[in-house]
Design an enzyme around this catalytic site. Sequence first.
Site, short mmCIF file in Angstrom:
data_model
loop_
_atom_site.label_atom_id
_atom_site.label_comp_id
_atom_site.label_asym_id
_atom_site.label_seq_id
_atom_site.Cartn_x
_atom_site.Cartn_y
_atom_site.Cartn_z
CD GLU A 131 -1.48 -6.99 9.88
OE1 GLU A 131 -1.01 -6.15 9.59
OE2 GLU A 131 -2.75 -7.63 9.75
CG ASP A 169 -7.19 4.25 -24.07
OD1 ASP A 169 -8.12 4.24 -24.71
OD2 ASP A 169 -6.57 3.18 -23.96
N PRO A 193 0.96 -1.31 -0.11
CG PRO A 193 -0.51 -1.24 2.05
CD PRO A 193 0.25 -2.03 1.09
NE ARG A 243 -6.43 -1.33 -22.52
CZ ARG A 243 -6.71 -0.08 -23.15
NH1 ARG A 243 -5.82 0.82 -22.89
NH2 ARG A 243 -7.50 -0.17 -24.17
N1 SAM Z 1 -0.02 -4.09 7.17
C1 SAM Z 1 -0.02 -3.57 5.99
C2 SAM Z 1 -0.04 -1.98 6.21
O1 SAM Z 1 0.06 -1.74 7.18
O2 SAM Z 1 -0.24 -1.23 5.00
C3 SAM Z 1 -1.33 -3.94 5.31
C4 SAM Z 1 -1.33 -5.48 4.67
S1 SAM Z 1 -2.55 -5.83 3.39
C5 SAM Z 1 -3.92 -6.29 4.51
C6 SAM Z 1 -2.02 -7.32 2.85
C7 SAM Z 1 -1.30 -7.08 1.34
O3 SAM Z 1 -2.31 -6.73 0.48
C8 SAM Z 1 -0.21 -6.17 1.44
O4 SAM Z 1 1.11 -6.77 1.88
C9 SAM Z 1 -0.08 -5.92 -0.11
O5 SAM Z 1 0.76 -7.00 -0.74
C10 SAM Z 1 -1.38 -5.92 -0.56
N2 SAM Z 1 -2.14 -4.66 -0.88
C11 SAM Z 1 -2.91 -3.98 0.18
N3 SAM Z 1 -3.09 -2.84 -0.21
C12 SAM Z 1 -2.71 -2.64 -1.26
C13 SAM Z 1 -2.60 -1.56 -2.16
N4 SAM Z 1 -3.16 -0.44 -2.21
N5 SAM Z 1 -1.81 -1.58 -3.42
C14 SAM Z 1 -1.17 -2.70 -3.63
N6 SAM Z 1 -1.08 -3.79 -2.91
C15 SAM Z 1 -1.88 -3.77 -1.69
#
Ligand code: SAM
Length: 254
Positions: free
Chosen positions: A116, A168, A88, A153
């Site tokens: 996590e 696009d 994230p 794409r």
């Molecule tokens: N503990 C993390 C934190 O504090 O931000 C959140 C973990 S999330 C529940 C589980 C996994 O989902 C992450 O390790 C990541 O791989 C994926 N993920 C969650 N949100 C994402 C986003 N906005 N973009 C890309 N991957 C995401």
Amino acid sequence: MKKFHVLTIFPEFFECFKNTGIVSRAVEKGIVQINTVNLRDYTTDKHRTVDDVVYGGGPGMLLKPEPIFRAYEDISQNGKPYVLITEPWGRKFDQQFAWELAEKDRDILIICGRYEGVDERVKSIVDEEVSIGDFVLSGGEPAALVIMDAVIRLIPGVVGDEDSIRADSFSDGLLGYPNYTRPAVYKGMEVPEVLRSGNHKLINLWRRWKQVENTLKKRPELLEKADLTQNDKKMLEMIKEGKTFEDFLKKYKL
Ligand code: SAM
């Protein structure tokens, strides 16, 4: 051929994606290959454990490093891939990022986090952390889908009409223009006359006007970075003054 490897504990997540629409045609044509890799295949215990508790305490579990490293080493046997991990807090995925990935002449490996997240030591093999937006998903799989779809794409030969990619949203820094199909009048709403005129020069001008207008209205911050032509700038000025497309045509005698 562009090859994606996706390291995941849910390989079945990608089945529908691989077998649908433009992506499935790209796979059939041999332009793209999507290799889903089950992280559990790289575990060594009989329970095929991929996760463990977090050092320092706290809720939830983390993906263990060993299976990820093992899978990475296996995938890298035919050349080191460009490695992305979904996070994230990663670099925000956008059209520019998609172009960069489409133009890489290496395989792309996407590591999908779960729980996590992953043990931080995995980052030693990662080229970039990538986020699809400021929100938290329960796993990286939907992010991997979004990334692959946007990249695929852009690969030559995937979309039949490559002009449609250039028109696009975001391709030249502006949003796209509105489109209409038949019927010409529906519930009293008419398709703009210019689009039915058959005058392609005029249609292109109108579309450009709409791109500038759409961007000013919906994403004005994009205009600061967009590479605007002299004509775009004239349009922008007139749109800001509240003038119409017809006013623009009259003023510049078009
Ligand atoms: N503990 C993390 C934190 O504090 O931000 C959140 C973990 S999330 C529940 C589980 C996994 O989902 C992450 O390790 C990541 O791989 C994926 N993920 C969650 N949100 C994402 C986003 N906005 N973009 C890309 N991957 C995401």
